[in-house]
Design an enzyme around this catalytic site. Structure first.
Site, PDB file in Angstrom:
ATOM      1  N   GLY A  49     -13.884  -9.249   9.038  1.00 53.78           N
ATOM      2  CA  GLY A  49     -14.840  -8.157   8.822  1.00 53.78           C
ATOM      3  C   GLY A  49     -15.039  -7.294  10.054  1.00 53.78           C
ATOM      4  N   ARG A  68       0.823  -1.217   0.000  1.00 56.26           N
ATOM      5  CA  ARG A  68       0.000   0.000   0.000  1.00 56.26           C
ATOM      6  C   ARG A  68       0.855   1.264   0.000  1.00 56.26           C
ATOM      7  NH1 ARG A  68      -5.540  -1.473   2.195  1.00 56.26           N
ATOM      8  NH2 ARG A  68      -6.043   0.718   2.510  1.00 56.26           N
ATOM      9  N   PRO A 114      -5.769  -1.404   7.219  1.00 58.03           N
ATOM     10  CA  PRO A 114      -5.957  -0.759   8.534  1.00 58.03           C
ATOM     11  C   PRO A 114      -7.129  -1.372   9.305  1.00 58.03           C
ATOM     12  CG  PRO A 114      -5.632   0.892   6.822  1.00 58.03           C
ATOM     13  CD  PRO A 114      -5.811  -0.426   6.126  1.00 58.03           C
ATOM     14  N   ASN A 117     -18.149  -2.879  -4.327  1.00 55.48           N
ATOM     15  CA  ASN A 117     -18.092  -4.345  -4.380  1.00 55.48           C
ATOM     16  C   ASN A 117     -19.348  -4.969  -3.774  1.00 55.48           C
ATOM     17  OD1 ASN A 117     -15.663  -4.774  -5.604  1.00 55.48           O
ATOM     18  ND2 ASN A 117     -14.749  -5.911  -3.912  1.00 55.48           N
ATOM     19  N   LYS A 166       1.177   9.943  -1.172  1.00 57.40           N
ATOM     20  CA  LYS A 166       0.304  11.008  -0.672  1.00 57.40           C
ATOM     21  C   LYS A 166       0.975  11.791   0.453  1.00 57.40           C
ATOM     22  CE  LYS A 166      -3.648  10.521  -3.011  1.00 57.40           C
ATOM     23  NZ  LYS A 166      -4.324  11.631  -3.714  1.00 57.40           N
ATOM     24  N   GLN A 218      -8.797   0.035  11.950  1.00 57.76           N
ATOM     25  CA  GLN A 218      -9.867   0.970  12.316  1.00 57.76           C
ATOM     26  C   GLN A 218      -9.586   2.331  11.698  1.00 57.76           C
ATOM     27  OE1 GLN A 218      -9.934   1.207  16.579  1.00 57.76           O
ATOM     28  NE2 GLN A 218      -7.843   1.950  16.719  1.00 57.76           N
ATOM     29  N   VAL A 231     -17.676  -0.508  -0.787  1.00 60.82           N
ATOM     30  CA  VAL A 231     -19.097  -0.179  -0.967  1.00 60.82           C
ATOM     31  C   VAL A 231     -19.572  -0.637  -2.351  1.00 60.82           C
ATOM     32  CG1 VAL A 231     -20.810   1.669  -1.074  1.00 60.82           C
ATOM     33  CG2 VAL A 231     -19.024   1.736   0.681  1.00 60.82           C
ATOM     34  N   TYR A 283       0.852   4.264  -2.534  1.00 58.80           N
ATOM     35  CA  TYR A 283      -0.247   5.230  -2.367  1.00 58.80           C
ATOM     36  C   TYR A 283      -0.028   6.069  -1.109  1.00 58.80           C
ATOM     37  CZ  TYR A 283      -5.115   6.898  -2.063  1.00 58.80           C
ATOM     38  OH  TYR A 283      -6.258   7.664  -2.000  1.00 58.80           O
TER      39      TYR A 283
END
Ligand code: NAD
Ligand code: UDP
Length: 330
Positions: free
Chosen positions: A210, A145, A277, A193, A152, A279, A191, A148
Site C-alpha cells: 500500500g 496491462r 505503477p 472498492n 491508448k 507512483q 476508491v 490498455y
C-alpha cells in the site's frame, strides 16, 4: 431562422465519466448524442437525461464504423478499470485502436473537432516524478496491462498522425485517476472498492504494502478540464495532463475512507497486481497555463460526496450494476 446549436457526440457516454460529461453538455444547452455498447456503462447512469429532448442515446460498438453528423466528438469509449480491460484484452485494444480510427475517420469526413480520453497509463510505471507531458513513459508492451496502456498509446499516435496528415482539430487529454458518484460499484478501482468495503464492514483490500501512490481527481473537476480543453484554441492539441496533483499512498487513502465512513473495517494486504505503477502524480503546469484550469475539490470533500452516493446505492440496492458485472464478468 433556427439558432445554431452545437451537436456533440460522446462515445462511452453511459460510463462513469461519460455520463457526467453528457449531463454537463446537456446542461449547457447543447444537443448530445451518447454512443455506448454498455460493456461497463449502464443505462442507470443516463436515465435521468433520457426525457430531455436535447439528449439521445444509441447502442453502438465503436470498433465498427459510425455514420452521423456532429460538430464535436469526445471519444471516451473504453473500459478503464484493470479488471474490466483485462476481461477481454483483445477487445480492449480494438476499442482503443479501431475505435480511434473509426472516430477519427468520422471526424475527418464531417470536419468535427475530436477529443481523445487518454490516460496517465501512457507513462506506465514512471521513472520521472511528477509526470510531465514530454516524458515518454516506461510501459511493458507484453504484460497484462498492455492492452490498455499500449492501446491508448497507439490511439494518441493515430490522433497526432491524423492531425499532421489531415490537419484535423484534435485534443488529447491524459486523464489521471478520477473518482466520484457513478463509479461502478464492482469495477475494482481503488476508491469505489474501499468505499464499498468500508460501508459493508468488509476488509479493505490493500494490494502490496500500500505504499504505491496515486493522485485522485474529483469527477466535476475532471469534466471541467475536458470541456475547457475542447473549447481551447486550435493550437492547444495536448497531450495535456488533467488530474489532481495531490498525491497519496494507497494506505493513506484506506485510512481516510475508514475515518469518513466511521467503518470498523480492517486493512488486509493482498498480492500486488503485475506491473502496478509505484507512483503517479501529474504535473499540471500546462493545463494551468493553456486552460486556466486546476482542480478545486479536495480529496476529503470528494470522498464525502462519493461515500454519500454509494451509501444511497447500497441502501436502495436497485442499481443494475450491483447485479450485472458481478454475475457475468467481474
Ligand atoms: P467506464 O468503464 O465507466 O466507461 C467507459 C464506457 O465506454 C462504458 O460506458 C462502456 O460501456 C463504454 N465502452 C467500452 N467499450 C466500448 C465500445 N467498444 N464501444 C462503445 N462503448 C464502449 O470508464 P470511465 O472511468 O468513465 O472512463 C472513460 C474514459 O476515460 C476511458 O476512455 C478511460 O480510458 C479514460 N480514463 C479514465 C480514467 C478514470 O480514472 N476514470 C483515468 C484515465 C483515463
Ligand atoms: N488497489 C488496492 N486495492 C484495491 C484496488 C486497487 O490496493 O482493492 C490499488 C492498486 O493496486 C493500485 C491502486 O490501488 O496500486 C489504484 O488502482 P486502480 O485500479 O484504482 O487504478 P490504476 O492502477 O489503474 O491507477
Amino acid at each position: 431562422m433556427k439558432a445554431f446549436r452545437k451537436r456533440i457526440l460522446v462515445t462511452g457516454g453511459a460510463g462513469f465519466l461519460g455520463s457526467h460529461l453528457c449531463e454537463r453538455l446537456v446542461g449547457e444547452g447543447f444537443d448530445v448524442l451518447c454512443v455506448d455498447n454498455y460493456f461497463t456503462g449502464a443505462r442507470d447512469n443516463i436515465v435521468h437525461l433520457l426525457a430531455n429532448p436535447r439528449f439521445e442515446a444509441m447502442r453502438h460498438d465503436v470498433t465498427f464504423p459510425l455514420y452521423l453528423e456532429v460538430d464535436e466528438i469526445y471519444n471516451l469509449a473504453c473500459p478503464a478499470s484493470p479488471i474490466h480491460y483485462q476481461f477481454d484484452p483483445v477487445q480492449t485494444t480494438k476499442t482503443s485502436v479501431h475505435g480511434a480510427i473509426n472516430m477519427l475517420g468520422l471526424a475527418k469526413r464531417i470536419k468535427a473537432k475530436i477529443l481523445q480520453a487518454s490516460t496517465s497509463e501512457v507513462y506506465g510505471d514512471p521513472t520521472v516524478h511528477p509526470q510531465k507531458e514530454d516524458y515518454w513513459g516506461n510501459v511493458n508492451p507484453v504484460g497484462t496491462r498492455s492492452c490498455y496502456d499500449e492501446g491508448k498509446r497507439c490511439a494518441e499516435t493515430l490522433f497526432f498522425d491524423y492531425y499532421r496528415q489531415h490537419r484535423m482539430r484534435i485534443k488529447v487529454a491524459r486523464i489521471f485517476n478520477t473518482y466520484g458518484p457513478r463509479m461502478h460499484p464492482n469495477d475494482g478501482r481503488v476508491v469505489s472498492n474501499f468505499i464499498v468495503q468500508a460501508l459493508r464492514g468488509e476488509p479493505i483490500t490493500v494490494f502490496g504494502e500500500g505504499r504505491q501512490t496515486r493522485s485522485f481527481c474529483y469527477v466535476d473537476d475532471l469534466i471541467d478540464g475536458l470541456v475547457r480543453l475542447m473549447d481551447s484554441a486550435d493550437e492547444t492539441t495536448g497531450p495535456i495532463n488533467i488530474g489532481n496533483p495531490g498525491e497519496f499512498t494507497i494506505v493513506e487513502l484506506a485510512r481516510k475512507v475508514i475515518d469518513l465512513t466511521g467503518s470498523r473495517s480492517k486493512l488486509v494486504y493482498e498480492k500486488l497486481p503485475a506491473d502496478d505503477p509505484m507512483q503517479r502524480c501529474p504535473d499540471i503546469t500546462l493545463a494551468r497555463e493553456k486552460l486556466q484550469w486546476e482542480p478545486k475539490v479536495p480529496l476529503q470533500e470528494g470522498l464525502r460526496r462519493t461515500i454519500a452516493y454509494f451509501e444511497e446505492m447500497l441502501r436502495a440496492g436497485t442499481h443494475t450494476a450491483l447485479q450485472s458485472l458481478s454475475a457475468g464478468r467481474g
